[in-house]
Write a protein that holds these residues in place. Structure first.
Motif, mmCIF file in Angstrom:
data_model
loop_
_atom_site.group_PDB
_atom_site.id
_atom_site.type_symbol
_atom_site.label_atom_id
_atom_site.label_comp_id
_atom_site.label_asym_id
_atom_site.label_seq_id
_atom_site.Cartn_x
_atom_site.Cartn_y
_atom_site.Cartn_z
ATOM 1 N N ALA A 1 -5.802 7.224 2.594
ATOM 2 C CA ALA A 1 -5.197 5.948 2.190
ATOM 3 C C ALA A 1 -3.712 5.943 2.534
ATOM 4 O O ALA A 1 -3.167 4.956 3.026
ATOM 5 C CB ALA A 1 -5.422 5.710 0.701
ATOM 6 N N SER A 2 -3.056 7.082 2.320
ATOM 7 C CA SER A 2 -1.628 7.185 2.632
ATOM 8 C C SER A 2 -1.376 7.105 4.133
ATOM 9 O O SER A 2 -0.374 6.541 4.574
ATOM 10 C CB SER A 2 -1.053 8.500 2.093
ATOM 11 O OG SER A 2 -1.031 8.453 0.693
ATOM 12 N N PRO B 1 0.818 -1.218 0.000
ATOM 13 C CA PRO B 1 0.000 0.000 0.000
ATOM 14 C C PRO B 1 0.849 1.264 0.000
ATOM 15 O O PRO B 1 0.519 2.239 -0.664
ATOM 16 C CB PRO B 1 -0.802 -0.122 1.309
ATOM 17 C CG PRO B 1 -0.867 -1.577 1.575
ATOM 18 C CD PRO B 1 0.419 -2.149 1.073
ATOM 19 N N LEU B 2 1.964 1.201 0.716
ATOM 20 C CA LEU B 2 2.832 2.362 0.792
ATOM 21 C C LEU B 2 3.475 2.670 -0.563
ATOM 22 O O LEU B 2 3.792 3.813 -0.874
ATOM 23 C CB LEU B 2 3.925 2.116 1.845
ATOM 24 C CG LEU B 2 4.813 3.326 2.124
ATOM 25 C CD1 LEU B 2 4.033 4.368 2.885
ATOM 26 C CD2 LEU B 2 6.040 2.926 2.903
ATOM 27 N N LEU B 3 3.674 1.644 -1.370
ATOM 28 C CA LEU B 3 4.274 1.859 -2.678
ATOM 29 C C LEU B 3 3.216 2.311 -3.678
ATOM 30 O O LEU B 3 3.421 3.242 -4.449
ATOM 31 C CB LEU B 3 4.921 0.571 -3.188
ATOM 32 C CG LEU B 3 5.942 -0.081 -2.280
ATOM 33 C CD1 LEU B 3 6.480 -1.341 -2.922
ATOM 34 C CD2 LEU B 3 7.072 0.891 -1.999
ATOM 35 N N SER C 1 10.960 6.758 -3.594
ATOM 36 C CA SER C 1 10.194 7.951 -3.951
ATOM 37 C C SER C 1 8.746 7.874 -3.450
ATOM 38 O O SER C 1 8.219 8.873 -2.965
ATOM 39 C CB SER C 1 10.263 8.205 -5.455
ATOM 40 O OG SER C 1 9.361 7.375 -6.144
ATOM 41 N N PRO C 2 8.069 6.702 -3.493
ATOM 42 C CA PRO C 2 6.711 6.650 -2.934
ATOM 43 C C PRO C 2 6.701 6.938 -1.443
ATOM 44 O O PRO C 2 5.749 7.503 -0.932
ATOM 45 C CB PRO C 2 6.266 5.208 -3.194
ATOM 46 C CG PRO C 2 7.105 4.744 -4.305
ATOM 47 C CD PRO C 2 8.413 5.431 -4.151
ATOM 48 N N PHE C 3 7.784 6.575 -0.778
ATOM 49 C CA PHE C 3 7.893 6.799 0.646
ATOM 50 C C PHE C 3 7.734 8.292 0.948
ATOM 51 O O PHE C 3 6.944 8.709 1.794
ATOM 52 C CB PHE C 3 9.260 6.294 1.119
ATOM 53 C CG PHE C 3 9.272 5.828 2.533
ATOM 54 C CD1 PHE C 3 8.152 5.271 3.119
ATOM 55 C CD2 PHE C 3 10.435 5.930 3.278
ATOM 56 C CE1 PHE C 3 8.180 4.845 4.430
ATOM 57 C CE2 PHE C 3 10.467 5.496 4.588
ATOM 58 C CZ PHE C 3 9.333 4.955 5.162
ATOM 59 N N LEU D 1 1.424 13.171 1.018
ATOM 60 C CA LEU D 1 -0.026 12.981 0.926
ATOM 61 C C LEU D 1 -0.680 12.974 2.312
ATOM 62 O O LEU D 1 -1.801 13.450 2.476
ATOM 63 C CB LEU D 1 -0.345 11.666 0.211
ATOM 64 C CG LEU D 1 -0.298 11.691 -1.320
ATOM 65 C CD1 LEU D 1 -0.355 10.290 -1.877
ATOM 66 C CD2 LEU D 1 -1.436 12.551 -1.864
ATOM 67 N N ALA E 1 -1.364 3.605 4.925
ATOM 68 C CA ALA E 1 -0.123 2.977 4.449
ATOM 69 C C ALA E 1 1.018 3.244 5.422
ATOM 70 O O ALA E 1 1.804 2.344 5.742
ATOM 71 C CB ALA E 1 0.209 3.488 3.053
ATOM 72 N N SER F 1 6.471 10.586 -1.124
ATOM 73 C CA SER F 1 5.148 11.055 -1.559
ATOM 74 C C SER F 1 4.084 10.688 -0.539
ATOM 75 O O SER F 1 3.122 11.432 -0.349
ATOM 76 C CB SER F 1 4.771 10.428 -2.905
ATOM 77 O OG SER F 1 5.878 10.376 -3.747
ATOM 78 N N ALA F 2 4.248 9.520 0.114
ATOM 79 C CA ALA F 2 3.252 9.097 1.092
ATOM 80 C C ALA F 2 3.203 10.091 2.242
ATOM 81 O O ALA F 2 2.121 10.481 2.691
ATOM 82 C CB ALA F 2 3.578 7.702 1.616
ATOM 83 N N ILE G 1 -0.072 3.480 -3.407
ATOM 84 C CA ILE G 1 -0.947 4.651 -3.294
ATOM 85 C C ILE G 1 -0.246 5.947 -3.720
ATOM 86 O O ILE G 1 -0.768 6.681 -4.556
ATOM 87 C CB ILE G 1 -1.536 4.737 -1.869
ATOM 88 C CG1 ILE G 1 -2.501 3.557 -1.663
ATOM 89 C CG2 ILE G 1 -2.274 6.053 -1.650
ATOM 90 C CD1 ILE G 1 -2.907 3.305 -0.233
ATOM 91 N N PRO G 2 0.964 6.219 -3.183
ATOM 92 C CA PRO G 2 1.627 7.450 -3.628
ATOM 93 C C PRO G 2 2.033 7.417 -5.097
ATOM 94 O O PRO G 2 2.153 8.450 -5.742
ATOM 95 C CB PRO G 2 2.872 7.523 -2.745
ATOM 96 C CG PRO G 2 2.616 6.597 -1.620
ATOM 97 C CD PRO G 2 1.744 5.532 -2.157
ATOM 98 N N LEU G 3 2.232 6.210 -5.608
ATOM 99 C CA LEU G 3 2.684 6.081 -6.993
ATOM 100 C C LEU G 3 1.625 6.587 -7.963
ATOM 101 O O LEU G 3 1.951 7.008 -9.079
ATOM 102 C CB LEU G 3 3.018 4.613 -7.272
ATOM 103 C CG LEU G 3 4.117 4.318 -8.294
ATOM 104 C CD1 LEU G 3 5.388 5.051 -7.940
ATOM 105 C CD2 LEU G 3 4.364 2.829 -8.362
#
Lengths: 270, 276, 353
Positions: free
Chosen positions: B250-251, A117-119, B24-26, B32, B254, B28-29, A121-123
């Motif tokens: 959602a974030s 989920p951590l990967l 990078s998602p880390f 968010l 996460a 952005s999370a 959702i922000p993606l």
């Protein structure tokens, strides 16, 4: 004494086999019956008739074929990406002890520990900006990322096993480095590489969270099933369960000899 | 030095790829979760998440699943692993590792065939004369049974991973240690307690951490068997994103998942080290 | 400490179709140091493992101190063992390793502590007690393995090539130490090795094994001087015994050349009508003088203080050990003293001539 022990051991093995295989038998026998039969009660252990009625319903249902094709395409793109990225890296990691090797290995391993989920959702934001949202390539890119850590571990293990002596012999007999890799190392590593690719396929085929989050129209089969199952009849769910696990079971059979190597490799890295 | 450069060149694609997709998602999370759409810092999303009724039951059930399933899997896997390594039975190993390939979604659907109203458990109980008509196992009135069904399905599916890790670990323990333990007077139980388990500790640790981290992401198996009747953290993240279209909350979910995973991993490592 | 005898009766062991032990009979007396000697694959380690109980025989019985232990698991046999690869537990300190056997027997901590320090003093490893095996050298691990084996109460001590992983210098040192320990403690020991120097120096008696059979059991002197058959003769000694094929027609001939044999042997051969036999004699006993049979030195092997002369005699090579540089000429005459000649008929030693 010995007889009793032998008997108990056999019983244990039997229970083990039943525990694993019974659920698979149940879903298979239900999926291979008719829509009417699914609701009959009580159910006989041995099905009264075998039919493709339910499977046909599942395949003909809206979205099944398309998402199945999507799953295959996504899996193959993932495989391709994994191959291109992991082969040179694993070769480098296996052939030389260099500064930072262990930190790179640890970095690769821990990266896989991040929750999906951590990967995913922000993606989505990033994907929307890159026009990758709701695309098969987008899903495949993430699936490849998820398969990469294990691919690296498996491949590095395989290359380490192939002795450097063979390569040195090839150099001595006049082969170039590229030629040696293509003609000597790669053929010897091929069975292991195949196993690794099958593993990548299963990873992609089974992944459902990211595939659901990152797409709207272009769903993989898993994502499609997840999103429509609440509104679908129970026989649809049975067929879906059967259909989703079948290729996975076939593939695990193909790579059964590599199962230990994968995890053995993982352990020795730690 | 030149050949070192070459090695970094071979590794660069991998490292960049992983950096991009995992790190990078880390970032952005966090963005968010703590910044609104106009880029201002806010704790609204955190507050909203915590105020949600389903958050607590999601947290409760997720932790309950983890603390039920994982000890169960460890014990089962250890017993099977001992049996398989002592007997050296490779075909049995293969059969037991079949569920390894099955996704949690598929596992949930497979166990539906056992627990559904006209499923095999009801049929079995009926044929034994224990019940007169089928029981609705998977209904919201039977939360404890929904929980149990998920536990059984997940136990069935993911024990094989633990098993594989433990068997690999047991195989690395030299046969000499087993024989030495016996010769110096240890019986079956004493050998396991004083020799096998301590030597297997690294494997148990790996299995524990890997399984815990993945169990905190449990979601499709719950959805398949219990729908939204049992909330879990990953499921809430999923619903907030795809149903309520709120990537911020959602974030937050996460981030909570990774926080709690890291916490548990840390606890394991501490506890295991103290034991030594 | 009390020590017990060991008896093996008609032991057979198969691995699949492969018979590794073909009827082993062996008696080890209480307090005796018995060495099982043989080339790799001869079944000596299997024999030891059967006594330990980590393997079970297909047929035959095993007795320790008169008690039939054939069907007992290892933990109930009261044996102790030093493993070839030491098998000291990596997750325990040296102290815990040494005390392991006592702990398994439910002995109280104070007694364990006493025993551990007593044994570690004996093996001079008192300063290593709090270390872990990964912090030890090979020689130190060896000592810990021996200490652990000695600390555990036992009726029989088993040693499986305990010195084979040490380098040559350390091996010689530990060999002496083991000998000293046995003299002092007088345990029953069964010791497996392929190294004849170890066997000859350590053993009260030696059992020589080939292909799953015991060929000879005897004191080191007996084995060395009176090898039971040509196989034992060809295995023991560096270099091993010279074995010449001899034809006898009133004169002994090797490849047609006359070989001088004493009247006593001649008489024996004549009375029994023997036409062919094998003549054995150790290279150390060959005398190089002006008289005797003549041959040509084709190779000199330098072994330090001595050298091994390879003397061509007919189609045979006769080996003789002399002080290096003592024989200059390549044409030599040699003879063998009567008391050092051994006669083998059908590969078996003829004892009473």
């Amino acid at each position: 004494m010995r007889v009793v022990r032998k008997l108990l051991e056999t019983l244990f093995a039997l229970i083990l086999i039943l525990w694993v295989l019974l659920p698979i038998y149940f879903i298979s026998s239900l999926s291979l019956s008719t829509r009417k039969e699914v609701f009959s009660f009580p159910k006989p252990f041995i099905p009264r008739e075998v039919s493709v009625d339910i499977l046909r319903f599942f395949v003909e249902a809206h979205g099944t074929v398309r998402s199945l094709l999507n799953s295959v395409v996504v899996a193959f793109i993932s495989i391709l990406i994994v191959l291109v990225v992991s082969l040179p890296a694993a070769y480098a990691l296996s052939r030389r002890r260099f500064r930072g090797r262990d930190s790179i290995m640890l970095f690769i391993l821990t990266s896989r520990m991040l929750p999906i989920p951590l990967l995913a959702i922000p993606l989505t934001n990033l994907y929307i900006a890159m026009r990758l949202y709701d695309s098969l390539l987008g899903v495949a890119l993430l699936h490849a990322a998820m398969a990469l850590p294990f691919a690296i571990i498996i491949l590095t293990g395989i290359f380490v096993k192939i002795s450097k002596d063979f390569e040195e012999a090839a150099y001595i007999f006049g082969a170039s480095k590229t030629k040696t890799f293509l003609k000597v190392t790669l053929p010897m590593a091929l069975p292991g590489i195949t196993a690794m690719l099958i593993f990548t396929f299963i990873t992609s085929w089974n992944e459902v969270f990211a595939a659901s989050i990152l797409t709207v129209e272009n769903r993989t089969l898993s994502a499609h099933v997840l999103n429509v199952m609440q509104a679908s009849p129970i026989y649809f769910k049975y067929a879906a369960g059967f259909f989703l696990s079948l290729p996975a079971m076939v593939f695990i059979f193909l790579i059964r000899n590599y199962l230990f190597e994968m995890w053995g490799g993982l352990q020795s890295e730690k | 030095m030149r050949s070192d450069e070459k090695i970094y060149l071979l590794l660069a694609p991998l490292v960049l790829y992983i950096l991009f997709f995992f790190l990078s998602p880390f970032g952005s999370a966090f963005k968010l979760a703590f910044f609104n759409d106009s880029g201002k810092f806010t704790l609204d999303y955190i507050v909203k998440t915590i105020k949600d009724v389903r958050f607590y039951s999601a947290l409760k059930y997720t932790v309950l699943f983890v603390v039920t399933i994982i000890p169960l899997q460890l014990v089962t896997a250890f017993v099977i692993a001992l049996y398989i390594t002592r007997r050296g039975s490779s075909w049995l190993m293969f059969i037991v590792s079949i569920p390894l390939a099955i996704s949690d979604l598929a596992a949930g659907l497979i166990f539906l065939s056992v627990f559904s109203e006209s499923g095999f458990l009801n049929s079995f109980l009926y044929s034994l004369g224990l019940i007169k008509r089928p029981i609705y196992f998977l209904s919201y009135q039977n939360t404890w049974f929904l929980f149990l069904a998920v536990v059984l399905a997940e136990h069935w599916r993911a024990t094989s991973i633990v098993l594989l890790i433990l068997v690999a670990g047991l195989q690395m323990i030299e046969k000499d240690f087993h024989e030495a333990a016996r010769i110096f007077g240890a019986g079956f139980i004493k050998e396991i307690y004083f020799v096998t388990l301590p030597l297997l500790k690294p494997s148990i640790q790996s299995a524990l951490i890997i399984r815990t981290i993945f169990a905190f992401q449990m979601f499709a198996v719950v959805l398949a068997l219990a729908g939204d009747m049992i909330p879990v953290l990953s499921g809430e993240a999923f619903f907030w994103y795809s149903l309520y279209r709120n990537p911020h909350i959602a974030s937050v979910y996460a981030l909570i998942i990774i926080l709690i995973s890291v916490f548990f991993t840390f606890v394991y490592l501490r506890v295991m080290r103290q034991e030594l | 400490m009390k020590s017990k005898s060991v008896r093996l009766e008609d032991i057979e062991k198969k691995y699949g179709k492969n018979t590794v032990l073909k009827g082993i009979n062996l008696e080890v007396e209480a307090g005796e140091f018995l060495v099982l000697l043989g080339p790799s694959g001869c079944g000596k380690t299997t024999t030891l493992r059967l006594v330990a109980g980590v393997e079970r025989p297909d047929s035959g019985r095993i007795f320790i101190g008169g008690r039939d232990v054939t069907d007992l698991p290892p933990q109930r046999r009261n044996v102790s063992m030093v493993f070839q690869n030491y098998a000291i537990f990596p997750h325990m300190s040296v102290r815990d390793n040494i005390g392991f056997g006592l702990k398994m027997r439910g002995v109280d901590k104070v007694t364990i502590g006493k025993k551990v320090s007593e044994v570690s003093r004996l093996l001079k490893i008192e300063n290593l007690l709090d270390r872990y095996p990964s912090q030890l050298s090979g020689g130190q691990r060896q000592r810990v393995a021996v200490a652990r084996a000695l600390a555990t109460p036992f009726d029989v001590l088993l040693m499986d090539e305990p010195l084979s992983n040490l380098d040559a210098l350390l091996r010689a040192e530990m060999r002496g130490e083991l000998k000293r320990l046995h003299r002092k403690l007088q345990h029953t020991v069964i010791y497996v090795t392929h190294d004849q120097v170890e066997a000859l120096t350590l053993g009260d008696r030696i059992a020589v094994m080939f292909d799953g059979e015991i060929n000879q059991v005897g004191t080191p002197e007996e084995i060395y001087e009176y090898p039971e058959n040509t196989r034992v003769a060809g295995f023991i000694g560096t270099p091993p015994m010279n074995l010449l094929e001899v034809e006898f027609d009133g004169e002994a001939r090797v490849d047609g050349l006359e070989f001088h044999i004493p009247a006593k042997i001649r008489k024996f051969l004549e009375t029994h009508g023997i036409k062919r036999f094998k003549l054995g004699f150790r290279p150390e006993y060959v005398e190089l003088r002006r008289t005797g049979m003549s041959g040509t030195i084709v190779l000199r092997e330098n072994i330090g203080y001595n050298e091994i002369l390879n003397i061509q005699f007919g189609n045979h090579i006769v080996r003789a050990v002399t002080k290096r540089g003592e024989v200059r000429d390549n044409r030599v005459n040699f003879s063998v003293p009567e008391q050092h000649m051994r006669i083998f008929m059908n590969e078996k030693l003829v004892r009473d001539i």
